[in-house]
Scaffold this motif. Structure first.
Motif, PDB file in Angstrom:
ATOM      1  N   LEU A 132      38.552  51.858 -33.837  1.00 31.09           N
ATOM      2  CA  LEU A 132      38.105  53.227 -33.568  1.00 31.09           C
ATOM      3  C   LEU A 132      37.405  53.325 -32.208  1.00 31.09           C
ATOM      4  O   LEU A 132      37.493  54.338 -31.525  1.00 31.09           O
ATOM      5  CB  LEU A 132      37.130  53.660 -34.674  1.00 31.09           C
ATOM      6  CG  LEU A 132      36.404  55.001 -34.492  1.00 31.09           C
ATOM      7  CD1 LEU A 132      37.378  56.165 -34.610  1.00 31.09           C
ATOM      8  CD2 LEU A 132      35.283  55.155 -35.516  1.00 31.09           C
ATOM      9  N   ARG A 188      45.362  48.343 -34.422  1.00 35.52           N
ATOM     10  CA  ARG A 188      45.830  49.461 -35.237  1.00 35.52           C
ATOM     11  C   ARG A 188      47.210  49.141 -35.806  1.00 35.52           C
ATOM     12  O   ARG A 188      47.498  49.446 -36.969  1.00 35.52           O
ATOM     13  CB  ARG A 188      45.859  50.752 -34.408  1.00 35.52           C
ATOM     14  CG  ARG A 188      46.369  51.933 -35.223  1.00 35.52           C
ATOM     15  CD  ARG A 188      46.094  53.272 -34.556  1.00 35.52           C
ATOM     16  NE  ARG A 188      46.829  54.326 -35.234  1.00 35.52           N
ATOM     17  CZ  ARG A 188      46.375  55.544 -35.449  1.00 35.52           C
ATOM     18  NH1 ARG A 188      45.191  55.901 -35.020  1.00 35.52           N
ATOM     19  NH2 ARG A 188      47.108  56.441 -36.083  1.00 35.52           N
ATOM     20  N   PHE A 233      50.053  49.638 -44.633  1.00 36.38           N
ATOM     21  CA  PHE A 233      49.655  51.018 -44.970  1.00 36.38           C
ATOM     22  C   PHE A 233      50.724  52.053 -44.639  1.00 36.38           C
ATOM     23  O   PHE A 233      50.873  53.056 -45.344  1.00 36.38           O
ATOM     24  CB  PHE A 233      48.360  51.343 -44.209  1.00 36.38           C
ATOM     25  CG  PHE A 233      47.793  52.710 -44.479  1.00 36.38           C
ATOM     26  CD1 PHE A 233      47.275  53.025 -45.721  1.00 36.38           C
ATOM     27  CD2 PHE A 233      47.777  53.676 -43.488  1.00 36.38           C
ATOM     28  CE1 PHE A 233      46.743  54.283 -45.973  1.00 36.38           C
ATOM     29  CE2 PHE A 233      47.247  54.936 -43.732  1.00 36.38           C
ATOM     30  CZ  PHE A 233      46.728  55.240 -44.977  1.00 36.38           C
ATOM     31  N   ALA A 253      35.741  55.186 -43.196  1.00 37.53           N
ATOM     32  CA  ALA A 253      36.517  56.364 -42.799  1.00 37.53           C
ATOM     33  C   ALA A 253      37.245  56.945 -44.003  1.00 37.53           C
ATOM     34  O   ALA A 253      37.463  58.149 -44.088  1.00 37.53           O
ATOM     35  CB  ALA A 253      37.514  55.987 -41.710  1.00 37.53           C
ATOM     36  N   GLY A 254      37.621  56.062 -44.923  1.00 34.71           N
ATOM     37  CA  GLY A 254      38.394  56.511 -46.071  1.00 34.71           C
ATOM     38  C   GLY A 254      37.601  57.327 -47.066  1.00 34.71           C
ATOM     39  O   GLY A 254      38.186  58.043 -47.878  1.00 34.71           O
ATOM     40  N   THR A 262      34.925  61.192 -45.120  1.00 36.07           N
ATOM     41  CA  THR A 262      35.489  62.361 -44.449  1.00 36.07           C
ATOM     42  C   THR A 262      36.222  63.288 -45.416  1.00 36.07           C
ATOM     43  O   THR A 262      36.008  64.495 -45.419  1.00 36.07           O
ATOM     44  CB  THR A 262      36.497  61.894 -43.379  1.00 36.07           C
ATOM     45  OG1 THR A 262      37.317  60.885 -43.954  1.00 36.07           O
ATOM     46  CG2 THR A 262      35.793  61.344 -42.170  1.00 36.07           C
ATOM     47  N   GLY A 289      41.598  68.664 -35.856  1.00 37.92           N
ATOM     48  CA  GLY A 289      40.831  68.135 -36.983  1.00 37.92           C
ATOM     49  C   GLY A 289      40.942  66.624 -37.149  1.00 37.92           C
ATOM     50  O   GLY A 289      40.006  65.967 -37.607  1.00 37.92           O
ATOM     51  N   PHE A 290      42.091  66.070 -36.804  1.00 42.15           N
ATOM     52  CA  PHE A 290      42.269  64.621 -36.891  1.00 42.15           C
ATOM     53  C   PHE A 290      42.216  63.977 -35.509  1.00 42.15           C
ATOM     54  O   PHE A 290      42.670  62.850 -35.324  1.00 42.15           O
ATOM     55  CB  PHE A 290      43.590  64.272 -37.573  1.00 42.15           C
ATOM     56  CG  PHE A 290      43.580  64.475 -39.066  1.00 42.15           C
ATOM     57  CD1 PHE A 290      42.668  63.804 -39.877  1.00 42.15           C
ATOM     58  CD2 PHE A 290      44.502  65.327 -39.673  1.00 42.15           C
ATOM     59  CE1 PHE A 290      42.673  63.975 -41.253  1.00 42.15           C
ATOM     60  CE2 PHE A 290      44.506  65.502 -41.059  1.00 42.15           C
ATOM     61  CZ  PHE A 290      43.591  64.829 -41.852  1.00 42.15           C
ATOM     62  N   GLY A 291      41.719  64.693 -34.522  1.00 46.89           N
ATOM     63  CA  GLY A 291      41.711  64.150 -33.166  1.00 46.89           C
ATOM     64  C   GLY A 291      43.083  64.320 -32.540  1.00 46.89           C
ATOM     65  O   GLY A 291      43.805  65.278 -32.842  1.00 46.89           O
ATOM     66  N   ILE A 329      46.006  58.486 -28.880  1.00 43.95           N
ATOM     67  CA  ILE A 329      46.194  57.190 -29.554  1.00 43.95           C
ATOM     68  C   ILE A 329      45.224  56.948 -30.706  1.00 43.95           C
ATOM     69  O   ILE A 329      45.509  56.146 -31.579  1.00 43.95           O
ATOM     70  CB  ILE A 329      46.106  56.010 -28.555  1.00 43.95           C
ATOM     71  CG1 ILE A 329      44.752  55.980 -27.853  1.00 43.95           C
ATOM     72  CG2 ILE A 329      47.239  56.090 -27.534  1.00 43.95           C
ATOM     73  CD1 ILE A 329      44.558  54.736 -26.994  1.00 43.95           C
ATOM     74  N   CYS A 350      43.754  60.198 -36.218  1.00 43.13           N
ATOM     75  CA  CYS A 350      43.334  59.597 -37.489  1.00 43.13           C
ATOM     76  C   CYS A 350      44.434  58.757 -38.139  1.00 43.13           C
ATOM     77  O   CYS A 350      45.543  59.217 -38.366  1.00 43.13           O
ATOM     78  CB  CYS A 350      42.888  60.680 -38.468  1.00 43.13           C
ATOM     79  SG  CYS A 350      42.384  59.995 -40.049  1.00 43.13           S
ATOM     80  N   GLY A 396      44.247  57.566 -41.188  1.00 40.58           N
ATOM     81  CA  GLY A 396      44.390  57.876 -42.613  1.00 40.58           C
ATOM     82  C   GLY A 396      44.787  59.303 -42.909  1.00 40.58           C
ATOM     83  O   GLY A 396      44.768  59.725 -44.073  1.00 40.58           O
TER      84      GLY A 396
END
Ligand SMILES: Cc1cc2nc3c(=O)[nH]c(=O)nc-3n(C[C@H](O)[C@H](O)[C@H](O)COP(=O)(O)OP(=O)(O)OC[C@H]3O[C@@H](n4cnc5c(N)ncnc54)[C@H](O)[C@@H]3O)c2cc1C
Ligand code: HEM
Ligand code: SF4
Lengths: 456, 403, 69
Positions: free
Chosen positions: B80, B91, B98, B241-242, B245, B343-345, B348, B351, B353
């Motif tokens: 992050l 990442r 995932f 983070a999981g 948020t 909202g999720f940026g 690169i 988010c 997740g």
């Protein structure tokens, strides 16, 4: 053409990406008149990029790439019938079935077709293909599924390289011939073409550069069996795909008096067609692959692009302008941008990479196959290409749009040491390539015939 | 009041229930607004978006002129707050168990479980005259999901919640003296939490389960294996983070719908609007309000220069309300088109997740919406958490049966 | 139903692949491939993917002449 531009009759010729998006936009912009879309293919508008990718891989059906509509344009679709002539004086389009379609405003969106193999007898051999339409793709995909021993791809441009990639992924042997020094060199210049050559070879492509195919061979029963190369070599193959670039569909305009030639139909920034004297028309518009249009960032030279994104953007501007009074019209200024996926790489470009004299590797590395290359011309940024680094492209697009100085300033966190070094961009003369470039600067003259007229 | 106190006012706890007027003031004050403490606030959409995509803008706090003295060059940081290429490598490795390209169906396959969990939680609310949406629903859902995904025992929640609170508090954008102390305790908590998670992972070595810790520790290819330090930082990041948020997204969702009964009714009648509604919530009431960056060179942002190394604060929740980008930005419209929210940026660090959060939020709101017709908020505004960066209600007391 | 992705805009965020893995695929790290013909049972998922795409590059709709008028 008095009266409300949102009324009257509009004819769109070419029922593909540009034609469909233009038709939708006309309605979105409030056009309430009658709308006819003419297309020579029997299919409703469909998407072509998947044809050399998903379809050849067998992940999508050749007849399943139909384009979704944004809204129903409420048009009359005249499919399966080509337009064969245009009478701009009486404002009507001639169809192959003899009917004349009258219009108040016309949009030309007839795109391009695949450049055929120059020898017609060899071109009809069973096993020789070109790839432009979904019917082409369906036949080729079927042949690839049957497991040919080897596929020969003539031309190492984007389409040829994508076809080779699909073949390798299906486990098929493939030979690519390219007249230039490396694949994609006409579009991306020296450095990235070397990367492309390395990637192809690493994926097992038998890549032959600096050669041309001199003859296609049949078995005497009309079946393709191989080809002779200019270096004396012979390639044995069951399938041959001719990927020599595209030809503009302008023949039907031969007698229309428009600035229409092999490089397309010239138009102004508002998508209005020029006539052969360089006088702009006000009722004939052009969009998509068939057009040539001036761009301020490239010295107002007329650009001709074979880019999906351009077909959409230009169709929207053309349609907007067709139904708007003069002062409300918009220029088509969007930057050329393109993508290609091959050999597991996402290659994207923005700007005109061939309009350059130098490049710099601005982010990433060649070894990791994850990088951004910036192109400059006379000290300003004119293009950028990313490989597996699409999220950076937006930043470079901004540099191009603001005519930022080249080389771009330092500062990227993943800037390699190589970024200190600018290299020549090494864009060869496109006449020395097998593959036609998918983006070309075609000078300032709206029409070649103009010079003839002057000297006559 | 002058614009150079905006950050102070934004982070002031008193404005937590409604920071949006301050964001409007920020956008009015300029594209880049220098603060008395030397940081630079950016609150307009296009500038934020450009900075999120700018390779010359770092997330690594070690590039800052003013930096936490406890932070060493050698220390492993979570991706992050790492730049490419280190960020990309980590990442990508963390993505292997995932998401695509390696595990494309992993999150999709959790839909059933998530629906079931949601159903159980909703069932638990039945026959209650009053409940706290946060403690009884919005918090347990993402915690349970991330625990199962990572392979962390759900019973350990009190343990890691304490660590998590400290880490999150230390990451907040809060000027003030206690910052150094918060950083120290935050770092300490991160280390302990990392040790706990690595121990859990070690227990799975050679005995892999379906969980991600198992996948990390049993990776056969040495080139694709995380080091012990990398594993610790990554696992801590994912666990925090999981669950810190998504709780806000669900809670903000219910709060927003209860404040807009017409839209609630609309969604009840047309559940097809739900995916768009979740996106609109991420724009209108995003769980993450602020992100920190550091320019690696002097940056020209819309004509103002932000010198290298000076703190940049991107107010993404303000970009989401920028009238220069969104029509009628202060209106909550689940059917909004062209909703490219922040909202999720973006860029690169977008988010990692996000797909999981979306599925959880859709499942949660989808299950709650049919029941929200007959409930009322006990308090409006509800009590908020302290954090300005991760903003959301601490509790959302709800009474069943109107009047 | 048909889907098309404006790959000129797409930045390879793969949100669509997570949400509708039967329709969208990553080819390598970043290149997106998809089946333009969406099966009925994938429709909901593709709709979610379209809503989630961070650059709003996904268009879902009827093709011309499909009678979806
Ligand atoms: C295999 C393949 C892969 C591609 N991959 C990419 C890619 O990865 N990225 C990218 O940016 N671009 C790609 N492209 C290019 C992209 O598809 C084109 O830019 C786009 O199709 C242009 O749309 P258009 O509507 O202008 O022209 P076209 O799609 O060529 O459509 C023109 C239509 O008009 C019809 N027509 C022609 N003459 C007449 C007439 N006289 N009367 C009636 N109808 C007529 C044609 O038959 C055709 O249907 C690819 C193209 C192909 C073929
Ligand atoms: C609604 C819920 C969520 C919201 C609003 C959210 C928001 C964000 C934002 C804005 C960022 C970008 C940070 C930056 O650019 O500085 C981010 C990054 C991140 N998020 Fe989320 N997030 C949510 C849920 C999740 C979940 C469920 C997970 C884990 C499963 C997660 C894991 C991450 C990770 C690992 C990063 C760092 C990505 C990177 O740096 O590449 N998030 N998140
Ligand atoms: S979600 Fe959007 S940007 Fe991401 S891969 Fe899919 S289409 Fe591309």
């Amino acid at each position: 053409m008095a009266g409300d531009p949102r009324e009257g009759r509009i004819v769109v010729v070419g029922a593909s990406l540009a034609g469909l998006r233009a038709a939708e936009t006309l309605r979105e912009q409030g056009f309430v008149g009658s709308l006819t879309v003419v297309g020579d293919e029997p299919h409703p508008p469909y998407d072509r990029p998947p044809l050399s990718k998903q379809v050849l891989l067998g992940h999508a059906a050749a007849d399943g790439t139909g384009l979704p509509m944004r809204r129903d344009p409420d048009a009359e679709w005249r499919l399966g019938v080509p337009a064969t002539g245009l009478d701009p004086l009486r404002k009507r389009v001639l169809l192959a079935d003899g009917e004349w379609l009258p219009y108040d405003r016309l949009l030309i969106a007839t795109g391009t077709r695949a450049r055929p193999w120059p020898n017609p007898e060899e071109a009809v051999l069973d096993g020789v293909f070109t790839l432009r339409t979904c019917d082409d793709a369906g036949r080729l995909a079927e042949r690839l599924a049957a497991g040919p021993r080897r596929v020969l791809v003539i031309g190492g441009g984007f389409t040829g390289s994508e076809i080779a990639s699909a073949c390798r992924e299906r486990g098929l042997e493939v030979t690519v011939t390219e007249r230039g020094p490396a694949p994609l060199v006409g579009a991306l210049g020296g450095t990235l073409s070397k990367l492309a050559a390395g990637v192809q070879r690493a994926h097992g492509v038998d890549l032959r550069c600096g050669v041309t195919v001199t003859a296609l061979r049949g078995d005497g029963m009309g079946r393709f069996v191989g080809a002779d190369l200019s270096d004396g070599a012979r390639v044995e193959a069951d399938v041959c795909v001719v990927a020599l670039g595209a030809v503009r569909n302008v023949e039907w305009l031969a007698d229309a008096g428009l600035a229409a030639g092999p490089r397309g139909v010239a138009c102004d920034a508002g998508c209005r067609a020029f006539d052969m004297y360089g006088i702009v028309t006000d009722d004939v518009f052009v969009a998509g692959d068939v057009s040539r249009f001036p761009h301020p960032l490239f010295e107002y030279q007329l650009l001709s692009l074979e880019h999906w994104g351009n077909a959409v953007a230009q169709a929207e501007v053309a349609a907007h302008n067709m139904v708007s009074p003069g002062p409300l019209r918009r220029p088509h200024l969007s930057l050329p941008s393109f993508w290609s996926s091959q050999f597991g790489l996402n290659i994207k470009s923005v700007g005109v990479p061939t309009f350059s004299d130098q490049i710099v590797l601005a982010q990433g590395t060649l070894e990791a196959r994850r990088l951004a290359v910036v192109y400059g011309y006379r000290g300003r940024v004119t293009a950028a290409v990313t490989v597996n680094m699409a999220k950076s492209l937006e930043y470079y697009q901004h540099l191009i749009e603001t005519a930022a100085p080249f080389p771009p300033g330092p500062g990227a966190a993943d800037r390699p040491l190589a970024a200190e070094l600018t290299l020549p961009s090494d864009v060869p003369d496109s006449k020395k390539l097998s593959h036609g470039p998918t983006v070309a600067l075609t000078g300032h003259l709206p029409d070649r015939r103009l010079t003839v007229v002057r000297h006559a | 009041m002058t614009a150079d106190t905006l950050l102070e006012r934004i982070t002031d706890y008193a404005c937590r229930p409604d920071p949006y007027p301050l964001y409007a003031e920020l956008r009015e004050a300029g594209r880049v607004v220098r603060q008395a403490d030397g940081s630079h606030l950016v609150g307009t959409y296009h500038e934020i978006n450009a900075l999120l995509h700018d390779p010359r803008v770092s997330v690594d706090p070690r590039h800052g002129l003013v930096r936490d003295p406890g932070l060493s060059e050698q220390e492993q940081l979570p991706f992050l707050i790492l730049d490419d290429p280190a960020h990309h490598r980590l990442r990508t490795l963390a993505m292997r168990p995932f998401g695509p390209p390696h595990s494309p169906g992993r999150v999709d396959a959790m839909r059933g479980q998530i629906a079931e969990l949601t159903g159980e939680l909703v069932e638990g609310l039945r026959d209650r005259a009053e409940f706290d949406l946060v403690d009884d629903f919005a918090y347990p859902l993402p915690v349970t999901v991330i625990c199962r995904l990572l392979g962390v025992p759900r019973e350990d929640e009190p343990l890691f919640r304490r660590w998590s609170d400290l880490v999150v508090a230390s990451a907040d954008v809060q000027p003030g003296e206690e910052a150094a102390e918060r950083a120290r305790t935050g770092r300490q908590a991160r280390v302990e939490m990392g040790r706990y998670l690595v121990d859990l992972a070690e227990q799975r070595r050679g005995r892999p389960g379906e969980d991600m810790l198992s996948a990390f520790v049993n990776e056969p290819d040495p080139a694709l294996r995380l080091t012990r330090e990398e594993l610790a930082e990554t696992a801590v990041l994912l666990l925090i983070a999981g669950h810190e948020t998504t709780v806000n997204l669900i809670t903000n969702g219910v709060l927003t719908l209860l404040r807009h009964p017409d839209q609630l009714e609309r969604l009840r009648r047309d559940p097809g609007l739900l995916p768009g509604a979740v996106e609109e919530l991420l724009r209108y009431e995003p769980p993450v309000h602020l992100r920190r960056r550091v320019p690696l060179v002097d940056l020209d942002i819309a004509g103002s220069v932000v010198p290298k190394g000076e703190p940049l604060i991107l107010v993404i929740a303000s970009g989401n309300r920028d009238p220069g980008r969104f029509r009628d930005p202060d209106r909550f419209d689940p059917a909004r088109v062209d909703n490219q929210h922040l909202g999720f940026g973006g860029g690169i660090h977008l988010c990692y997740g996000a797909p999981l959060a979306r599925i959880e939020a859709r499942a949660a709101l989808g299950a709650l919406i049919p029941r929200l017709g007959a409930v009322t908020l006990v308090e409006d505004p509800p009590p908020y958490r302290r954090n300005a960066m991760l903003r959301g209600p601490r509790h959302l007391p709800i009474r069943v049966g109107s009047l | 139903m048909q889907v098309v992705v404006d790959l000129t805009r797409c930045q390879g965020y793969a949100q669509c692949v997570f949400l509708a893995p039967e329709v969208f695929h990553l080819h390598g790290e970043e290149a997106l491939l998809y089946d333009p013909a969406v099966p009925d049972d994938q429709f909901e998922r593709v709709r979610e993917a379209a809503a989630a795409c961070p650059v709003q590059a996904i268009l879902l709709g009827e093709e011309v002449g499909s009678g979806g008028r």
